[in-house]
Design an enzyme around this catalytic site. Structure first.
Site, PDB file in Angstrom:
ATOM      1  N   ASP A 141     -21.268  15.422  31.989  1.00 23.07           N
ATOM      2  CA  ASP A 141     -20.508  14.884  33.127  1.00 23.07           C
ATOM      3  C   ASP A 141     -19.233  15.711  33.247  1.00 23.07           C
ATOM      4  O   ASP A 141     -18.381  15.690  32.350  1.00 23.07           O
ATOM      5  CB  ASP A 141     -20.195  13.403  32.878  1.00 23.07           C
ATOM      6  CG  ASP A 141     -19.584  12.714  34.106  1.00 23.07           C
ATOM      7  OD1 ASP A 141     -20.054  12.986  35.234  1.00 23.07           O
ATOM      8  OD2 ASP A 141     -18.652  11.907  33.942  1.00 23.07           O
TER       9      ASP A 141
ATOM     10  N   GLU B 210     -13.321  17.274  30.541  1.00 20.52           N
ATOM     11  CA  GLU B 210     -12.155  16.818  31.309  1.00 20.52           C
ATOM     12  C   GLU B 210     -10.972  17.748  31.042  1.00 20.52           C
ATOM     13  O   GLU B 210     -10.766  18.185  29.909  1.00 20.52           O
ATOM     14  CB  GLU B 210     -11.836  15.364  30.912  1.00 20.52           C
ATOM     15  CG  GLU B 210     -10.557  14.781  31.435  1.00 20.52           C
ATOM     16  CD  GLU B 210     -10.387  14.866  32.960  1.00 20.52           C
ATOM     17  OE1 GLU B 210     -11.324  14.554  33.717  1.00 20.52           O
ATOM     18  OE2 GLU B 210      -9.289  15.268  33.389  1.00 20.52           O
TER      19      GLU B 210
ATOM     20  N   ASN C 212     -11.075  23.290  30.972  1.00 15.61           N
ATOM     21  CA  ASN C 212     -10.916  23.549  32.397  1.00 15.61           C
ATOM     22  C   ASN C 212     -12.258  24.096  32.893  1.00 15.61           C
ATOM     23  O   ASN C 212     -12.541  25.285  32.774  1.00 15.61           O
ATOM     24  CB  ASN C 212      -9.785  24.555  32.608  1.00 15.61           C
ATOM     25  CG  ASN C 212      -9.594  24.885  34.077  1.00 15.61           C
ATOM     26  OD1 ASN C 212     -10.348  24.436  34.934  1.00 15.61           O
ATOM     27  ND2 ASN C 212      -8.583  25.689  34.370  1.00 15.61           N
TER      28      ASN C 212
ATOM     29  N   ASP D 197     -12.701  16.321  42.949  1.00 12.80           N
ATOM     30  CA  ASP D 197     -11.485  17.059  43.277  1.00 12.80           C
ATOM     31  C   ASP D 197     -10.407  16.259  43.953  1.00 12.80           C
ATOM     32  O   ASP D 197     -10.638  15.649  44.993  1.00 12.80           O
ATOM     33  CB  ASP D 197     -11.841  18.250  44.159  1.00 12.80           C
ATOM     34  CG  ASP D 197     -12.261  19.415  43.314  1.00 12.80           C
ATOM     35  OD1 ASP D 197     -11.514  19.744  42.385  1.00 12.80           O
ATOM     36  OD2 ASP D 197     -13.318  19.980  43.579  1.00 12.80           O
TER      37      ASP D 197
ATOM     38  N   LYS E  13      -6.603  19.441  50.195  1.00 15.83           N
ATOM     39  CA  LYS E  13      -5.841  20.209  51.195  1.00 15.83           C
ATOM     40  C   LYS E  13      -6.281  21.679  51.148  1.00 15.83           C
ATOM     41  O   LYS E  13      -6.540  22.201  50.057  1.00 15.83           O
ATOM     42  CB  LYS E  13      -4.344  20.143  50.891  1.00 15.83           C
ATOM     43  CG  LYS E  13      -3.733  18.806  51.207  1.00 15.83           C
ATOM     44  CD  LYS E  13      -2.239  18.880  51.042  1.00 15.83           C
ATOM     45  CE  LYS E  13      -1.626  17.513  51.208  1.00 15.83           C
ATOM     46  NZ  LYS E  13      -0.326  17.401  50.559  1.00 15.83           N
TER      47      LYS E  13
ATOM     48  N   ASP F  91     -16.438  11.127  47.953  1.00 11.55           N
ATOM     49  CA  ASP F  91     -16.144  10.367  49.175  1.00 11.55           C
ATOM     50  C   ASP F  91     -15.443  11.243  50.211  1.00 11.55           C
ATOM     51  O   ASP F  91     -15.124  10.753  51.296  1.00 11.55           O
ATOM     52  CB  ASP F  91     -15.258   9.153  48.838  1.00 11.55           C
ATOM     53  CG  ASP F  91     -13.975   9.553  48.123  1.00 11.55           C
ATOM     54  OD1 ASP F  91     -14.041  10.428  47.234  1.00 11.55           O
ATOM     55  OD2 ASP F  91     -12.918   8.990  48.443  1.00 11.55           O
TER      56      ASP F  91
HETATM   57  C1  SAM Z   1     -11.049  11.905  41.062  1.00 10.66           C
HETATM   58  S1  SAM Z   1     -11.316  12.035  39.346  1.00 10.66           S
HETATM   59  C2  SAM Z   1     -12.953  11.338  39.181  1.00 10.66           C
HETATM   60  C3  SAM Z   1     -13.259  10.959  37.773  1.00 10.66           C
HETATM   61  C4  SAM Z   1     -14.677  10.405  37.537  1.00 10.66           C
HETATM   62  N1  SAM Z   1     -15.670  11.463  37.647  1.00 10.66           N
HETATM   63  C5  SAM Z   1     -14.988   9.290  38.483  1.00 10.66           C
HETATM   64  O1  SAM Z   1     -15.842   9.481  39.359  1.00 10.66           O
HETATM   65  O2  SAM Z   1     -14.357   8.213  38.335  1.00 10.66           O
HETATM   66  C6  SAM Z   1     -11.605  13.771  39.101  1.00 10.66           C
HETATM   67  C7  SAM Z   1     -11.529  14.182  37.649  1.00 10.66           C
HETATM   68  O3  SAM Z   1     -11.876  15.569  37.519  1.00 10.66           O
HETATM   69  C8  SAM Z   1     -10.959  16.167  36.621  1.00 10.66           C
HETATM   70  N2  SAM Z   1     -10.899  17.611  36.897  1.00 10.66           N
HETATM   71  C9  SAM Z   1     -10.386  18.188  38.020  1.00 10.66           C
HETATM   72  N3  SAM Z   1     -10.441  19.533  37.896  1.00 10.66           N
HETATM   73  C10 SAM Z   1     -11.009  19.786  36.678  1.00 10.66           C
HETATM   74  C11 SAM Z   1     -11.337  20.988  35.990  1.00 10.66           C
HETATM   75  N4  SAM Z   1     -11.041  22.185  36.519  1.00 10.66           N
HETATM   76  N5  SAM Z   1     -11.927  20.890  34.778  1.00 10.66           N
HETATM   77  C12 SAM Z   1     -12.215  19.675  34.230  1.00 10.66           C
HETATM   78  N6  SAM Z   1     -11.902  18.505  34.831  1.00 10.66           N
HETATM   79  C13 SAM Z   1     -11.316  18.561  36.052  1.00 10.66           C
HETATM   80  C14 SAM Z   1      -9.652  15.452  36.919  1.00 10.66           C
HETATM   81  O4  SAM Z   1      -8.693  15.605  35.893  1.00 10.66           O
HETATM   82  C15 SAM Z   1     -10.135  14.024  37.085  1.00 10.66           C
HETATM   83  O5  SAM Z   1     -10.175  13.329  35.869  1.00 10.66           O
END
Ligand code: SAM
Length: 212
Positions: free
Chosen positions: A40, A65, A92, A118, A122, A154
């Protein structure tokens, strides 16, 4: 215990997040590394995977994450519940997913989920978005021949952008889905559904013409 507090977003292009992760060793992090693996990407606090790991003990679950404190907290909670089929990694994924999963044996990675990935909707932040051709390349390198990739969000323009990237890969084919195929919803999915907003979903598999 109170939930760990973190920044809502971090900039994946900042120097701290450019550090290469250690490639994951499934044998060190899972009781049975031979089980099928569900990855995930962007798992936040990892609650979806926690529930999935409880529900489906014949699979391993790996959450990735970028917000490091969330990873430490999620691993602590998994340990407290003795879930030996669940592990989280700080990474990352936009830059380093390929390196993180480079040592995973072929045939093990059977499910990848990318859910509401994401905050960067923007246009000026497009460079910070996680789902780019490099991320899809990293998944394709390791996805089992019968593996699946499930993507949902969404934010319609981001759905269009992500789905276009997957649909543009000759190695992949889209599988029609009517709804979320999983028995558990993510935190974000629950919040979006409570507001009555639409969710855009797609499922992809390795194309049969690519296999022959
Ligand atoms: C809007 S949250 C959604 C979290 C979860 N998947 C959910 O649906 O509830 C997006 C998650 O992706 C992580 N994320 C964004 N860019 C990332 C990256 N480059 N590498 C790993 N995680 C990332 C963010 O830190 C955040 O926890």
């Amino acid at each position: 215990m109170p939930r760990v507090r973190v920044h809502q977003h971090v900039n994946p292009l900042a120097p701290f997040y450019r550090q290469a992760p250690r490639p994951i060793d499934l044998a060190a992090d899972f009781a049975d590394p031979s089980l099928p693996l569900h990855l995930d990407v962007g798992c936040a606090r990892g609650r979806f995977l926690f529930r999935m790991a409880e529900y489906e003990q014949r699979w391993n679950f790996l959450g990735v994450e970028i917000r490091e404190p969330l990873v430490a907290e999620a691993n602590r909670i998994a340990g407290e519940h003795s879930l030996t089929n669940l592990h989280y990694e700080f990474c990352n994924a936009m830059l380093w997913l390929d390196r993180l999963i480079m040592d995973i044996p072929s045939g093990i990675l059977q499910m990848v989920t990318i859910q509401f990935p994401d905050p960067w909707f923007k246009k000026k932040h497009a460079k910070r978005r996680m789902v780019k051709s490099e991320l899809i390349e990293a998944i394709l390198e390791k996805l089992s021949v019968d593996g699946r990739v499930f993507v949902q969000t969404d934010i319609e323009p981001l759905a269009d952008e992500m789905f276009k990237l997957f649909r543009g890969r000759k190695e992949m084919t889209e599988i029609a889905i009517r709804d979320n195929p999983f028995p558990i919803k993510t935190e974000r999915e629950k919040a979006v559904e409570e507001k009555g907003l639409p969710v855009f979903r797609a499922m992809f598999a390795i194309s049969s013409s690519f296999l022959s």
